[in-house]
Design a protein around this motif. Structure first.
Motif, PDB file in Angstrom:
ATOM      1  N   UNK A   1      24.604  57.777   4.059  1.00 51.80           N
ATOM      2  CA  UNK A   1      25.490  58.333   3.045  1.00 51.80           C
ATOM      3  C   UNK A   1      26.284  57.214   2.385  1.00 51.80           C
ATOM      4  N   UNK A   2      26.825  57.516   1.233  1.00 56.89           N
ATOM      5  CA  UNK A   2      27.733  56.593   0.541  1.00 56.89           C
ATOM      6  C   UNK A   2      28.914  57.394   0.010  1.00 56.89           C
ATOM      7  N   UNK A   3      30.017  56.699  -0.145  1.00 59.49           N
ATOM      8  CA  UNK A   3      31.180  57.301  -0.793  1.00 59.49           C
ATOM      9  C   UNK A   3      31.520  56.478  -2.024  1.00 59.49           C
ATOM     10  N   UNK A   4      31.954  57.162  -3.056  1.00 62.70           N
ATOM     11  CA  UNK A   4      32.393  56.494  -4.282  1.00 62.70           C
ATOM     12  C   UNK A   4      33.795  57.003  -4.611  1.00 62.70           C
ATOM     13  N   UNK A   5      34.734  56.089  -4.723  1.00 67.19           N
ATOM     14  CA  UNK A   5      36.115  56.455  -5.018  1.00 67.19           C
ATOM     15  C   UNK A   5      36.232  56.955  -6.446  1.00 67.19           C
ATOM     16  N   UNK A   6      36.852  58.118  -6.606  1.00 69.55           N
ATOM     17  CA  UNK A   6      36.993  58.722  -7.932  1.00 69.55           C
ATOM     18  C   UNK A   6      38.390  58.550  -8.530  1.00 69.55           C
ATOM     19  N   UNK A   7      39.388  58.326  -7.685  1.00 66.60           N
ATOM     20  CA  UNK A   7      40.749  58.163  -8.185  1.00 66.60           C
ATOM     21  C   UNK A   7      41.730  58.940  -7.330  1.00 66.60           C
ATOM     22  N   UNK A   8      42.987  58.924  -7.764  1.00 66.21           N
ATOM     23  CA  UNK A   8      44.005  59.651  -7.007  1.00 66.21           C
ATOM     24  C   UNK A   8      44.959  60.342  -7.961  1.00 66.21           C
ATOM     25  N   UNK A   9      45.691  61.297  -7.414  1.00 66.46           N
ATOM     26  CA  UNK A   9      46.719  61.977  -8.189  1.00 66.46           C
ATOM     27  C   UNK A   9      47.898  62.281  -7.287  1.00 66.46           C
ATOM     28  N   UNK A  10      49.014  62.587  -7.892  1.00 65.75           N
ATOM     29  CA  UNK A  10      50.228  62.870  -7.157  1.00 65.75           C
ATOM     30  C   UNK A  10      50.550  64.340  -7.328  1.00 65.75           C
ATOM     31  N   UNK A  11      50.783  65.030  -6.214  1.00 64.39           N
ATOM     32  CA  UNK A  11      51.206  66.424  -6.247  1.00 64.39           C
ATOM     33  C   UNK A  11      52.337  66.570  -5.243  1.00 64.39           C
ATOM     34  N   UNK A  12      53.461  67.099  -5.719  1.00 65.00           N
ATOM     35  CA  UNK A  12      54.676  67.162  -4.913  1.00 65.00           C
ATOM     36  C   UNK A  12      54.977  65.749  -4.419  1.00 65.00           C
ATOM     37  N   UNK A  13      55.164  65.536  -3.132  1.00 66.97           N
ATOM     38  CA  UNK A  13      55.437  64.175  -2.661  1.00 66.97           C
ATOM     39  C   UNK A  13      54.223  63.570  -1.953  1.00 66.97           C
ATOM     40  N   UNK A  14      53.042  64.125  -2.242  1.00 65.68           N
ATOM     41  CA  UNK A  14      51.805  63.645  -1.617  1.00 65.68           C
ATOM     42  C   UNK A  14      50.970  62.848  -2.607  1.00 65.68           C
ATOM     43  N   UNK A  15      50.201  61.914  -2.061  1.00 61.40           N
ATOM     44  CA  UNK A  15      49.160  61.236  -2.827  1.00 61.40           C
ATOM     45  C   UNK A  15      47.832  61.861  -2.404  1.00 61.40           C
ATOM     46  N   UNK A  16      47.016  62.219  -3.370  1.00 56.69           N
ATOM     47  CA  UNK A  16      45.731  62.840  -3.097  1.00 56.69           C
ATOM     48  C   UNK A  16      44.638  61.910  -3.602  1.00 56.69           C
ATOM     49  N   UNK A  17      43.721  61.581  -2.711  1.00 58.60           N
ATOM     50  CA  UNK A  17      42.635  60.654  -3.017  1.00 58.60           C
ATOM     51  C   UNK A  17      41.322  61.417  -3.059  1.00 58.60           C
ATOM     52  N   UNK A  18      40.503  61.075  -4.040  1.00 58.43           N
ATOM     53  CA  UNK A  18      39.240  61.780  -4.259  1.00 58.43           C
ATOM     54  C   UNK A  18      38.058  60.814  -4.167  1.00 58.43           C
ATOM     55  N   UNK A  19      37.027  61.252  -3.455  1.00 51.73           N
ATOM     56  CA  UNK A  19      35.783  60.499  -3.347  1.00 51.73           C
ATOM     57  C   UNK A  19      34.603  61.427  -3.583  1.00 51.73           C
ATOM     58  N   UNK A  20      33.496  60.843  -3.988  1.00 50.37           N
ATOM     59  CA  UNK A  20      32.215  61.554  -4.028  1.00 50.37           C
ATOM     60  C   UNK A  20      31.442  61.133  -2.790  1.00 50.37           C
ATOM     61  N   UNK A  21      30.896  62.119  -2.062  1.00 47.26           N
ATOM     62  CA  UNK A  21      30.080  61.866  -0.884  1.00 47.26           C
ATOM     63  C   UNK A  21      28.635  62.182  -1.235  1.00 47.26           C
ATOM     64  N   UNK A  22      27.791  61.148  -1.202  1.00 50.13           N
ATOM     65  CA  UNK A  22      26.372  61.290  -1.534  1.00 50.13           C
ATOM     66  C   UNK A  22      25.540  60.964  -0.296  1.00 50.13           C
ATOM     67  N   UNK A  23      24.356  61.541  -0.243  1.00 54.36           N
ATOM     68  CA  UNK A  23      23.501  61.396   0.924  1.00 54.36           C
ATOM     69  C   UNK A  23      22.170  60.768   0.544  1.00 54.36           C
ATOM     70  N   UNK A  24      21.562  60.074   1.513  1.00 63.35           N
ATOM     71  CA  UNK A  24      20.258  59.451   1.301  1.00 63.35           C
ATOM     72  C   UNK A  24      19.182  60.476   0.976  1.00 63.35           C
ATOM     73  N   UNK A  25      19.347  61.728   1.449  1.00 65.65           N
ATOM     74  CA  UNK A  25      18.316  62.742   1.194  1.00 65.65           C
ATOM     75  C   UNK A  25      18.315  63.228  -0.256  1.00 65.65           C
ATOM     76  N   UNK A  26      19.244  62.698  -1.068  1.00 59.74           N
ATOM     77  CA  UNK A  26      19.338  63.002  -2.495  1.00 59.74           C
ATOM     78  C   UNK A  26      19.613  64.491  -2.753  1.00 59.74           C
TER      79      UNK A  26
END
Length: 108
Positions: free
Chosen positions: A62-87
């Motif tokens: 598998x691989x992960x690709x960072x998509x970015x982050x956002x702020x909601x309330x007092x939290x930081x939220x991080x987003x990634x795409x999770x891709x698999x070798x099986x396509x």
């Protein structure tokens, strides 16, 4: 100002521990990165359900690709795409950080 290209190293480390725990179906390892609400909100049964669903695909690669982050309330939220070798279907990982601990994780 935080760089959108890469999240802080501790965030990357937390994600990797979560992914490693998911692959090895290790709930104890999974809970080491979280705060009390994370530990209370994700039961062992919930964790094992997700692990059983995606660990076999992750073991193939598998691989992960960072998509970015956002702020909601007092939290930081991080987003990634999770891709698999099986396509096959990909997932979005949404990880909520409360300072240096994970407050929530969603893989959908």
């Amino acid at each position: 100002m935080m760089n959108q290209e890469t999240p802080p190293q501790n965030v990357i480390d937390c994600l990797q521990i979560i992914l490693d725990a998911t692959v090895s179906n290790d709930y104890d390892l999974f809970t080491t990165v979280g705060n009390s609400s994370y530990k209370a909100g994700i039961t062992k049964q919930m964790f094992e359900g997700v692990s059983e669903q995606i660990a076999p695909r992750m073991l193939e690669g598998y691989t992960t690709a960072y998509l970015g982050h956002l702020k909601q309330l007092h939290y930081q939220i991080y987003l990634w795409k999770l891709s698999f070798e099986d396509d096959g279907d990909e997932f979005v990982i949404r990880m909520t950080m409360d300072r240096d601990k994970v407050a929530g994780i969603l893989i959908a």
